[in-house]
Scaffold this motif. Sequence first.
Motif, PDB file in Angstrom:
ATOM      1  N   PRO A 143      -2.080  -0.165   2.766  1.00 24.71           N
ATOM      2  CA  PRO A 143      -0.988  -0.826   2.051  1.00 24.71           C
ATOM      3  C   PRO A 143      -0.296   0.137   1.081  1.00 24.71           C
ATOM      4  O   PRO A 143      -0.942   1.001   0.479  1.00 24.71           O
ATOM      5  CB  PRO A 143      -1.659  -1.972   1.312  1.00 24.71           C
ATOM      6  N   TRP A 144       1.019  -0.044   0.960  1.00 24.99           N
ATOM      7  CA  TRP A 144       1.824   0.876   0.163  1.00 24.99           C
ATOM      8  C   TRP A 144       1.344   0.950  -1.280  1.00 24.99           C
ATOM      9  O   TRP A 144       1.168   2.029  -1.830  1.00 24.99           O
ATOM     10  CB  TRP A 144       3.303   0.452   0.236  1.00 24.99           C
ATOM     11  N   LYS A 145       1.171  -0.156  -1.914  1.00 27.62           N
ATOM     12  CA  LYS A 145       0.727  -0.163  -3.315  1.00 27.62           C
ATOM     13  C   LYS A 145      -0.744  -0.570  -3.376  1.00 27.62           C
ATOM     14  O   LYS A 145      -1.122  -1.627  -2.898  1.00 27.62           O
ATOM     15  CB  LYS A 145       1.555  -1.143  -4.147  1.00 27.62           C
ATOM     16  N   HIS A 146      -1.554   0.293  -3.927  1.00 26.66           N
ATOM     17  CA  HIS A 146      -2.974  -0.009  -4.109  1.00 26.66           C
ATOM     18  C   HIS A 146      -3.327   0.306  -5.553  1.00 26.66           C
ATOM     19  O   HIS A 146      -3.095   1.417  -6.028  1.00 26.66           O
ATOM     20  CB  HIS A 146      -3.830   0.812  -3.140  1.00 26.66           C
ATOM     21  N   GLN A 147      -3.902  -0.657  -6.227  1.00 32.78           N
ATOM     22  CA  GLN A 147      -4.144  -0.540  -7.669  1.00 32.78           C
ATOM     23  C   GLN A 147      -5.020   0.643  -8.050  1.00 32.78           C
ATOM     24  O   GLN A 147      -4.894   1.174  -9.142  1.00 32.78           O
ATOM     25  CB  GLN A 147      -4.785  -1.824  -8.195  1.00 32.78           C
ATOM     26  N   LYS A 148      -5.892   1.090  -7.167  1.00 35.72           N
ATOM     27  CA  LYS A 148      -6.835   2.146  -7.531  1.00 35.72           C
ATOM     28  C   LYS A 148      -6.388   3.553  -7.140  1.00 35.72           C
ATOM     29  O   LYS A 148      -7.078   4.518  -7.433  1.00 35.72           O
ATOM     30  CB  LYS A 148      -8.203   1.848  -6.921  1.00 35.72           C
ATOM     31  N   ASP A 149      -5.224   3.680  -6.494  1.00 32.02           N
ATOM     32  CA  ASP A 149      -4.731   5.018  -6.139  1.00 32.02           C
ATOM     33  C   ASP A 149      -4.393   5.789  -7.409  1.00 32.02           C
ATOM     34  O   ASP A 149      -3.745   5.269  -8.319  1.00 32.02           O
ATOM     35  CB  ASP A 149      -3.486   4.923  -5.254  1.00 32.02           C
ATOM     36  N   LEU A 150      -4.810   7.042  -7.457  1.00 34.60           N
ATOM     37  CA  LEU A 150      -4.589   7.873  -8.631  1.00 34.60           C
ATOM     38  C   LEU A 150      -3.403   8.820  -8.492  1.00 34.60           C
ATOM     39  O   LEU A 150      -2.908   9.329  -9.493  1.00 34.60           O
ATOM     40  CB  LEU A 150      -5.850   8.690  -8.934  1.00 34.60           C
ATOM     41  N   HIS A 151      -2.968   9.078  -7.275  1.00 29.41           N
ATOM     42  CA  HIS A 151      -1.869  10.024  -7.045  1.00 29.41           C
ATOM     43  C   HIS A 151      -0.625   9.558  -7.790  1.00 29.41           C
ATOM     44  O   HIS A 151      -0.134   8.449  -7.583  1.00 29.41           O
ATOM     45  CB  HIS A 151      -1.588  10.139  -5.540  1.00 29.41           C
ATOM     46  N   MET A 152      -0.109  10.408  -8.668  1.00 28.65           N
ATOM     47  CA  MET A 152       0.965   9.994  -9.577  1.00 28.65           C
ATOM     48  C   MET A 152       2.277   9.629  -8.880  1.00 28.65           C
ATOM     49  O   MET A 152       3.067   8.860  -9.411  1.00 28.65           O
ATOM     50  CB  MET A 152       1.206  11.058 -10.650  1.00 28.65           C
ATOM     51  N   GLU A 153       2.528  10.167  -7.675  1.00 31.18           N
ATOM     52  CA  GLU A 153       3.765   9.818  -6.969  1.00 31.18           C
ATOM     53  C   GLU A 153       3.698   8.422  -6.355  1.00 31.18           C
ATOM     54  O   GLU A 153       4.720   7.883  -5.944  1.00 31.18           O
ATOM     55  CB  GLU A 153       4.059  10.838  -5.874  1.00 31.18           C
ATOM     56  N   GLY A 154       2.508   7.870  -6.242  1.00 39.29           N
ATOM     57  CA  GLY A 154       2.357   6.522  -5.717  1.00 39.29           C
ATOM     58  C   GLY A 154       2.496   6.410  -4.212  1.00 39.29           C
ATOM     59  O   GLY A 154       2.719   5.317  -3.698  1.00 39.29           O
ATOM     60  N   ASN A 155       2.369   7.525  -3.499  1.00 39.82           N
ATOM     61  CA  ASN A 155       2.555   7.489  -2.051  1.00 39.82           C
ATOM     62  C   ASN A 155       1.301   7.907  -1.277  1.00 39.82           C
ATOM     63  O   ASN A 155       1.390   8.463  -0.185  1.00 39.82           O
ATOM     64  CB  ASN A 155       3.757   8.337  -1.643  1.00 39.82           C
ATOM     65  N   THR A 156       0.153   7.578  -1.821  1.00 34.93           N
ATOM     66  CA  THR A 156      -1.105   7.894  -1.145  1.00 34.93           C
ATOM     67  C   THR A 156      -1.148   7.283   0.254  1.00 34.93           C
ATOM     68  O   THR A 156      -1.606   7.918   1.206  1.00 34.93           O
ATOM     69  CB  THR A 156      -2.305   7.415  -1.989  1.00 34.93           C
ATOM     70  N   ALA A 157      -0.656   6.064   0.394  1.00 35.79           N
ATOM     71  CA  ALA A 157      -0.659   5.405   1.709  1.00 35.79           C
ATOM     72  C   ALA A 157       0.119   6.225   2.731  1.00 35.79           C
ATOM     73  O   ALA A 157      -0.298   6.352   3.889  1.00 35.79           O
ATOM     74  CB  ALA A 157      -0.070   3.998   1.601  1.00 35.79           C
ATOM     75  N   ALA A 158       1.228   6.817   2.324  1.00 37.36           N
ATOM     76  CA  ALA A 158       2.028   7.645   3.239  1.00 37.36           C
ATOM     77  C   ALA A 158       1.244   8.872   3.690  1.00 37.36           C
ATOM     78  O   ALA A 158       1.307   9.269   4.860  1.00 37.36           O
ATOM     79  CB  ALA A 158       3.338   8.065   2.571  1.00 37.36           C
ATOM     80  N   HIS A 159       0.503   9.475   2.793  1.00 37.00           N
ATOM     81  CA  HIS A 159      -0.332  10.627   3.148  1.00 37.00           C
ATOM     82  C   HIS A 159      -1.418  10.221   4.151  1.00 37.00           C
ATOM     83  O   HIS A 159      -1.688  10.942   5.118  1.00 37.00           O
ATOM     84  CB  HIS A 159      -0.973  11.237   1.901  1.00 37.00           C
ATOM     85  N   LEU A 160      -2.032   9.071   3.922  1.00 33.72           N
ATOM     86  CA  LEU A 160      -3.079   8.587   4.825  1.00 33.72           C
ATOM     87  C   LEU A 160      -2.516   8.259   6.207  1.00 33.72           C
ATOM     88  O   LEU A 160      -3.130   8.577   7.235  1.00 33.72           O
ATOM     89  CB  LEU A 160      -3.774   7.367   4.225  1.00 33.72           C
ATOM     90  N   LYS A 161      -1.357   7.641   6.246  1.00 30.21           N
ATOM     91  CA  LYS A 161      -0.718   7.314   7.533  1.00 30.21           C
ATOM     92  C   LYS A 161      -0.392   8.591   8.309  1.00 30.21           C
ATOM     93  O   LYS A 161      -0.631   8.668   9.522  1.00 30.21           O
ATOM     94  CB  LYS A 161       0.553   6.490   7.306  1.00 30.21           C
ATOM     95  N   THR A 162       0.127   9.596   7.620  1.00 32.62           N
ATOM     96  CA  THR A 162       0.448  10.861   8.280  1.00 32.62           C
ATOM     97  C   THR A 162      -0.810  11.530   8.816  1.00 32.62           C
ATOM     98  O   THR A 162      -0.814  12.041   9.946  1.00 32.62           O
ATOM     99  CB  THR A 162       1.192  11.803   7.316  1.00 32.62           C
ATOM    100  N   SER A 163      -1.869  11.525   8.044  1.00 32.76           N
ATOM    101  CA  SER A 163      -3.117  12.132   8.519  1.00 32.76           C
ATOM    102  C   SER A 163      -3.673  11.377   9.726  1.00 32.76           C
ATOM    103  O   SER A 163      -4.244  11.980  10.631  1.00 32.76           O
ATOM    104  CB  SER A 163      -4.161  12.166   7.401  1.00 32.76           C
ATOM    105  N   THR A 164      -3.485  10.066   9.751  1.00 32.68           N
ATOM    106  CA  THR A 164      -3.963   9.257  10.871  1.00 32.68           C
ATOM    107  C   THR A 164      -3.136   9.503  12.127  1.00 32.68           C
ATOM    108  O   THR A 164      -3.668   9.705  13.220  1.00 32.68           O
ATOM    109  CB  THR A 164      -3.931   7.760  10.494  1.00 32.68           C
TER     110      THR A 164
END
Length: 133
Positions: free
Chosen positions: A70-91
């Motif tokens: 999910p795009w917004k996750h309360q526990k993500d620490l990455h300051m840009e807020g796009n951790t989900a995008a990084h995970l999708k790309t790696s997948t």
Amino acid sequence: MEHTFYLSTKDHSEMIDVTSILENWIAEQQIIDGIIIITSLHTTAGITINENADPDVKTDFLRRLEEVFPWKHQKDLHMEGNTAAHLKTSTVGHAQTLVISNSKLVLGTWQGVYFCEFDGPRKRKFHAKVIRS
């Protein structure tokens, strides 16, 4: 032989069919046979091969990735807020390798090459390198 392609994405998440862009370039360069490596030059956008006959596949593909990451996750620490995008790309992966035969990409009947945007809209680029045989 290599080339960098540029495109502008329109949505936050989308899959853009780049098959004809690649095949037109292959024809222009008069490449008959070889191997092509296509890579996204971004950490939040990937390259995949998937069905290009039914547009619902792209919709389902993106929806399912959003369910898992999910795009917004309360526990993500990455300051840009796009951790989900990084995970999708790696997948999905950042690159694909295909065979070129008789100046065409060797793809199955229903397959196409897609640039996958996971953090748009943005100006993007992908690179292709051909090793001739």
